[in-house]
Design an enzyme around this catalytic site. Structure first.
Site, short mmCIF file in Angstrom:
data_model
loop_
_atom_site.label_atom_id
_atom_site.label_comp_id
_atom_site.label_asym_id
_atom_site.label_seq_id
_atom_site.Cartn_x
_atom_site.Cartn_y
_atom_site.Cartn_z
CG ASP A 8 4.16 50.02 -28.74
OD1 ASP A 8 3.67 49.91 -29.88
OD2 ASP A 8 5.06 49.27 -28.32
CG LEU A 9 -0.61 45.66 -28.97
CD1 LEU A 9 -1.58 45.58 -27.81
CD2 LEU A 9 -1.30 45.24 -30.26
CG ASP A 10 3.16 44.29 -31.16
OD1 ASP A 10 2.41 43.37 -30.85
OD2 ASP A 10 3.08 44.90 -32.25
CB THR A 16 2.87 40.58 -29.34
OG1 THR A 16 2.56 41.83 -28.71
CG2 THR A 16 1.68 39.64 -29.17
CE LYS A 44 12.00 44.70 -28.73
NZ LYS A 44 12.39 44.73 -27.30
CB SER A 115 0.10 49.31 -32.22
OG SER A 115 0.80 48.24 -32.82
CB ALA A 116 3.70 50.04 -36.39
CE LYS A 146 4.32 53.50 -32.67
NZ LYS A 146 4.08 52.42 -31.70
CD GLU A 170 6.40 52.91 -28.61
OE1 GLU A 170 7.12 51.91 -28.45
OE2 GLU A 170 5.66 53.07 -29.58
CG ASP A 171 8.39 47.76 -26.64
OD1 ASP A 171 7.63 48.45 -27.35
OD2 ASP A 171 8.82 46.65 -26.99
C1 BG6 Z 1 4.90 47.01 -34.18
C2 BG6 Z 1 5.98 46.04 -33.79
O1 BG6 Z 1 4.05 47.21 -33.09
O2 BG6 Z 1 4.13 46.51 -35.27
C3 BG6 Z 1 6.82 45.66 -35.00
O3 BG6 Z 1 6.80 46.62 -32.80
C4 BG6 Z 1 5.92 45.17 -36.14
O4 BG6 Z 1 7.74 44.66 -34.62
C5 BG6 Z 1 4.88 46.22 -36.45
O5 BG6 Z 1 6.69 44.89 -37.30
C6 BG6 Z 1 3.91 45.78 -37.56
O6 BG6 Z 1 3.14 44.71 -37.09
P1 BG6 Z 1 2.22 43.78 -37.99
O7 BG6 Z 1 1.49 42.93 -36.98
O8 BG6 Z 1 1.30 44.67 -38.76
O9 BG6 Z 1 3.13 43.00 -38.87
MG MG Z 2 6.44 47.97 -29.04
#
Ligand code: BG6
Ligand code: MG
Length: 220
Positions: A8-10, A16, A44, A115-116, A146, A170-171
């Site tokens: 996962d990224l954020d 972030t 998240k 990542s989403a 997810k 993942e967090d």
């Molecule tokens: C996920 C985050 O990685 O990405 C969420 O955990 C976030 O908090 C989602 O809403 C979508 O991100 P973005 O940058 O496309 O708005």
């Molecule tokens: Mg995350």
């Protein structure tokens, strides 16, 4: 045998997840909705639009806005979020992550981002990590977000590795569920109780213990 690590990224690669919280909190306040960190755990790993929907439901305003108004709100949140990203520097990479990615590269074990976030490529560029990842799954390339396994399965498929040889990191609770639904080993980063309840095989309080040796032992 460990053949790939899907991240996962954020909140895993860098902080972030906190920027997302700051930006959502401001938008929620503008709408007269209070959100706190406990509620934020439910956002998240969840896509931008789905996060907005959850905030509106939380504030009792699920039916108060038109689709166009919601689009505008999500865009406003993203503009604030992207402005916060401007301060991101390579030093903001979480402890041990760059070292782990270099070790994986040396050993020929691909690292993938699942990542989403549509902002993932920009964040990786700011951290100067782009070339250490074999693939970044485009969030729009899968049907379900997810906790469905789609993003993790798409990542494994792209590099030609079966889920049984992957570890996911993942967090988010939704993210741990996604990794387990994909049939992979799940490493949680953060709060032990919640991530274990979501199915994490092991939880680390932060990324300092995330070494290749640690991951290899999990997949031995
Ligand atoms: C996920 C985050 O990685 O990405 C969420 O955990 C976030 O908090 C989602 O809403 C979508 O991100 P973005 O940058 O496309 O708005
Ligand atoms: Mg995350």
């Amino acid at each position: 045998e460990l053949k790939a690590v899907i991240f996962d990224l954020d909140g895993v690669i860098t902080d972030t997840a906190e920027y997302h919280f700051i930006a959502w909190k401001q938008l929620a306040e503008e709408l007269g909705i209070a959100i706190d960190r406990a509620f934020n755990e439910q956002l998240k790993g969840i896509s931008r639009m789905e996060s907005l929907e959850r905030i509106l439901v939380h504030g009792g305003k699920a039916d108060a806005y038109t689709p166009e108004e919601k689009e505008e709100m999500a865009q406003r949140k993203n503009e604030h979020y992207v402005s916060l990203l401007e301060r991101l520097k390579p030093e903001d990479t979480y402890p041990g992550i760059r070292e782990l990615l270099l070790e994986l590269q040396r050993e020929g074990i691909p690292a993938v981002i699942a990542s989403a976030s549509k902002n993932a490529p920009q964040i990786l560029r700011a951290l100067e990590l782009t070339e250490l990842f074999s693939y970044v799954v485009p969030p729009d390339s899968v049907k379900r977000g997810k906790p469905a396994p789609d993003l993790f399965l798409r990542g494994a498929e792209e590099i030609g590795v079966g889920p049984e040889a992957c570890i996911g990191v993942e967090d988010a609770q939704a993210g741990i569920e996604a990794i387990k639904a994909a049939g992979m080993i799940a490493v949680g980063i953060g709060e032990e109780a919640a991530l274990t309840a979501s199915g994490a095989d092991v939880v680390l309080p932060d990324t300092t213990g995330l070494t290749l040796r640690f991951l290899r032992e999990l997949r031995a």
